[in-house]
Design a protein around this motif. Sequence first.
Motif, short mmCIF file in Angstrom:
data_model
loop_
_atom_site.label_atom_id
_atom_site.label_comp_id
_atom_site.label_asym_id
_atom_site.label_seq_id
_atom_site.Cartn_x
_atom_site.Cartn_y
_atom_site.Cartn_z
N PHE A 328 -1.65 -6.49 -4.64
CA PHE A 328 -1.87 -7.91 -4.91
C PHE A 328 -0.91 -8.79 -4.12
CE2 PHE A 328 -0.88 -11.75 -7.37
CZ PHE A 328 -2.13 -12.32 -7.45
N ALA A 329 0.37 -8.38 -4.04
CA ALA A 329 1.38 -9.24 -3.42
C ALA A 329 1.62 -8.93 -1.95
CB ALA A 329 2.70 -9.13 -4.20
N GLY A 330 0.98 -7.89 -1.41
CA GLY A 330 1.16 -7.54 -0.02
C GLY A 330 2.55 -7.02 0.28
N LEU A 331 3.08 -6.17 -0.60
CA LEU A 331 4.44 -5.66 -0.44
C LEU A 331 4.49 -4.53 0.59
CD1 LEU A 331 5.52 -5.53 -4.19
CD2 LEU A 331 5.78 -7.41 -2.57
N GLU A 332 5.59 -4.46 1.29
CA GLU A 332 5.82 -3.37 2.23
C GLU A 332 6.47 -2.17 1.55
OE1 GLU A 332 7.01 -5.66 6.27
OE2 GLU A 332 8.35 -5.99 4.57
N LYS A 333 7.19 -2.46 0.45
CA LYS A 333 8.03 -1.42 -0.14
C LYS A 333 8.20 -1.67 -1.63
CE LYS A 333 12.38 0.87 1.19
NZ LYS A 333 13.54 0.75 2.12
N VAL A 334 8.27 -0.58 -2.39
CA VAL A 334 8.60 -0.66 -3.81
C VAL A 334 9.81 0.24 -4.02
CG1 VAL A 334 7.89 -0.18 -6.17
CG2 VAL A 334 6.26 -1.17 -4.55
N GLU A 360 -5.84 1.57 2.23
CA GLU A 360 -5.18 0.28 2.38
C GLU A 360 -3.78 0.28 1.75
OE1 GLU A 360 -7.72 0.05 -1.37
OE2 GLU A 360 -7.82 0.90 0.65
N LEU A 361 -3.44 1.33 0.98
CA LEU A 361 -2.13 1.39 0.34
C LEU A 361 -1.18 2.38 0.99
CD1 LEU A 361 -3.23 1.22 -3.41
CD2 LEU A 361 -2.16 -0.59 -2.07
N THR A 362 -1.63 3.08 2.01
CA THR A 362 -0.77 4.08 2.64
C THR A 362 0.42 3.44 3.36
OG1 THR A 362 -2.21 4.07 4.58
CG2 THR A 362 -2.60 5.78 2.93
N CYS A 363 0.37 2.13 3.60
CA CYS A 363 1.48 1.47 4.27
C CYS A 363 2.59 1.10 3.29
CB CYS A 363 1.01 0.20 5.00
SG CYS A 363 0.25 -1.01 3.91
N VAL A 364 2.36 1.25 1.99
CA VAL A 364 3.37 0.93 0.98
C VAL A 364 4.37 2.07 0.89
CG1 VAL A 364 3.82 0.36 -1.42
CG2 VAL A 364 1.73 -0.46 -0.32
N GLN A 365 5.62 1.76 1.10
CA GLN A 365 6.66 2.79 1.05
C GLN A 365 7.31 2.80 -0.33
OE1 GLN A 365 9.83 2.21 3.86
NE2 GLN A 365 10.99 3.98 3.14
N LEU A 366 7.39 3.98 -0.93
CA LEU A 366 8.10 4.16 -2.19
C LEU A 366 9.49 4.69 -1.87
CD1 LEU A 366 5.62 5.72 -4.79
CD2 LEU A 366 6.95 3.63 -5.03
N ALA A 367 10.50 4.10 -2.48
CA ALA A 367 11.87 4.53 -2.21
C ALA A 367 12.69 4.45 -3.49
CB ALA A 367 12.51 3.65 -1.13
#
Length: 399
Positions: A328-334, A360-367
């Motif tokens: 929803f927010a277009g985040l790069e990272k969580v 479409e969510l594979t660009c979101v990095q979990l750290a």
Amino acid sequence: MTDSSMQHSAMEPAAPSLRRLNTQKVLKATWDRGLVTASELIELTSLTRATVLNQAKELVSAGWLREAEDTRAAGAYSKGRPALRYELNEAKSAVAGIDAGQHRISVALADLRGKEIDRQSLSVEPGACGEERLRITKELLRETLAKHAVEKLGALVIGVPAPVDAGGFSPKAADGFWAAMNPDWRSELAQYAHLFSVENDANLAAVAELGLEESRSFAALMVGERFGAGIVIDGHLLRGAHGLAGEMRFLSHVTGVGDALGLGYLAREQARRALTDGTESSMQRISAERVRAEDVFQAAAKQDPLALEILESLGRRLAKVVAVIAGFAGLEKVILSGAMAGILQPVIAIADRELAKEPELTCVQLAVSELGAEVALQGAISRGIELVRATAPFETQKR
């Protein structure tokens, strides 16, 4: 008074205001630097040499700056007039951060560079009322200030597990949880500081991460007892109406999630229910009521079937939560934050697997946060320094 003189009066600040503005310029120019010469201050502030020298002298007299050895005495200059050098006196004022969590209240004292001077903590019953939480916090703060002979802080920032608006207040909630977590701190604690602020703990975690992150759009996701997120978009922390940006109660409407309960809570409670029902597990050596989230992760590392099943459910849940807030927010990272974030790598692996199913969510990095369990406390200190920096100089007292 003529029209022209009225216009002139309105456009130019009064002398005291201009003088204070110049003083603040000089002080702020020293904040992120070590030793700085008068010539460098002139360049940084665009003020005249006379103004810089006068304001620097006042700041030295007031204790905000220290006058260091001149460049000749320090061996860095040999010809002509030796350059005067100044530096911030980080001990002039202290700031305090408080993490008023559901299970523990921690107080940290730091200098103006953010160097921690002391830290104290006390456990609190999760269901404790606001008055009890106020009492414990006030006791901790007073002991810490007395120990270091601080009569009044430069700033005091309190982080709470509740949404907080710009005035430091939380919306009313039917279950009373937010009211218990965010009682009237100001009436009891504002007297101990020149500057006072109450903030959401996840927002403070985001403030702490913002100082380290290259990413400009990310969420600091608190994952312990309840989900809560500090949302940063294009380098700016979002608060939203009534401080509700990042509040996770909307998860009750997300299929497969259903509530805002955190991963630590769910790991513990799922294990307790299963063990009470007689499910076979290596965790049976621990009485069901004493099982902790950490025990579940330790058992999973030894391939315990029940623990692995619980981690699978946590990973799937985390993937859904990340998909909603990041999509929803277009985040790069969580960034997973809080006391238990450091043990979550197996859950992150499961969540990454689930997110990979959505192109479409594979660009979101979990750290995982590198700031550990006290990330909100560090954010509170950072926020306190920001407040002092924006307002100083002011009078401070020490016993």
